[in-house]
Design a protein around this motif. Structure first.
Motif, mmCIF file in Angstrom:
data_model
loop_
_atom_site.group_PDB
_atom_site.id
_atom_site.type_symbol
_atom_site.label_atom_id
_atom_site.label_comp_id
_atom_site.label_asym_id
_atom_site.label_seq_id
_atom_site.Cartn_x
_atom_site.Cartn_y
_atom_site.Cartn_z
ATOM 1 N N GLN A 206 39.057 42.980 37.381
ATOM 2 C CA GLN A 206 39.359 41.956 38.378
ATOM 3 C C GLN A 206 40.089 42.566 39.571
ATOM 4 O O GLN A 206 39.810 42.238 40.719
ATOM 5 N N GLU A 207 41.012 43.479 39.310
ATOM 6 C CA GLU A 207 41.763 44.098 40.388
ATOM 7 C C GLU A 207 40.861 44.969 41.253
ATOM 8 O O GLU A 207 41.044 45.066 42.470
ATOM 9 N N LEU A 208 39.859 45.606 40.641
ATOM 10 C CA LEU A 208 38.902 46.396 41.410
ATOM 11 C C LEU A 208 38.156 45.516 42.418
ATOM 12 O O LEU A 208 37.921 45.921 43.566
ATOM 13 N N VAL A 209 37.769 44.319 41.976
ATOM 14 C CA VAL A 209 37.070 43.397 42.874
ATOM 15 C C VAL A 209 37.984 42.981 44.018
ATOM 16 O O VAL A 209 37.593 42.967 45.189
ATOM 17 N N ARG A 210 39.238 42.666 43.691
ATOM 18 C CA ARG A 210 40.173 42.270 44.744
ATOM 19 C C ARG A 210 40.441 43.423 45.710
ATOM 20 O O ARG A 210 40.525 43.234 46.926
ATOM 21 N N ALA A 211 40.557 44.626 45.186
ATOM 22 C CA ALA A 211 40.804 45.791 46.040
ATOM 23 C C ALA A 211 39.613 46.043 46.962
ATOM 24 O O ALA A 211 39.787 46.370 48.150
ATOM 25 N N ALA A 212 38.405 45.881 46.436
ATOM 26 C CA ALA A 212 37.226 46.081 47.259
ATOM 27 C C ALA A 212 37.156 45.036 48.373
ATOM 28 O O ALA A 212 36.787 45.348 49.517
#
Length: 219
Positions: A206-212
């Motif tokens: 989930q954090e990867l999606v937010r970071a992207a």
């Protein structure tokens, strides 16, 4: 030119105040418009033996009423009034195109998550069909009394699928915020990936999606 549709409700009266404040700031004129909606056929059938007024009969009355409303609301801002008959959404879109409106300010009484599905809502149709920006709000008539002054905070919600469209929206929001020396908040909500379709995604994913998303929104 700022279009202000008026149906004489509390909401449209408050929306007119916003339209006038914007006109003062941008040295514009306000176009107050009222559309006389045709009565349904069943009502016309029941009017036998009674004084039933056609739209043409009401035109003069509504013209005078709108003129009086505009004189009181305009506060010295140049204005024009127009009264017409027909389907409110179609007629207001036509008026905006004919008079080359740069902005529209109106109230809406839609509430809840399903308001975007209210095909019969005049405001929903106008938001979809008007080419100019639209200022509207479901709580215009329930807020504290309007006080003309600078807008202090502007929220700009962006999607990341159509970047060309998002860029236009962001540029407009930035220009608007700059005109009022307001703080601009840029908001993007990624699709929910922690539930649905029986799948579960760990917090790291989930954090990867937010970071992207943050990277795409950044400079």
């Amino acid at each position: 030119t700022i279009l202000a549709p008026i149906d004489f409700s509390d909401g449209s009266s408050v929306a007119a105040q916003h339209a006038v404040a914007l006109a003062m700031h941008y040295d514009s004129r306000v176009l107050f418009a009222h559309v006389i909606e045709a009565a349904p056929a069943e009502f016309r059938a029941q009017a036998v033996g009674h004084a039933f007024k056609e739209a043409s009969d009401l035109s003069g009355v509504m013209q005078a009423r709108l003129q009086a409303f505009a004189r009181q609301a305009a506060e010295g801002v140049p204005f024009e009034v127009v009264v017409t008959a027909g389907d409110p959404a179609h007629r207001l879109v036509a008026i905006a195109q004919e008079r080359e409106a740069d902005f529209a300010v109106m109230a809406t009484h839609g509430y809840g998550v399903f308001r975007r599905f209210l095909v019969g809502s005049t405001t929903a149709k106008l938001i979809h069909d008007l080419k100019c920006p639209v200022l509207t709000g479901v709580h215009l008539d329930s807020r504290p009394p309007f006080r003309p002054g600078p807008y202090k905070t502007v929220a700009c919600a962006l999607g990341l699928t159509d970047l060309g469209h998002s860029e236009k929206v962001l540029r407009w929001a930035a220009d608007f915020a700059g005109e009022w020396n307001a703080k601009l908040h840029i908001i993007h909500v990624p699709p929910a990936i922690d539930w649905g379709a029986g799948e579960w995604f760990p917090p790291d994913t989930q954090e990867l999606v937010r970071a992207a998303s943050r990277e795409r929104l950044g400079p």
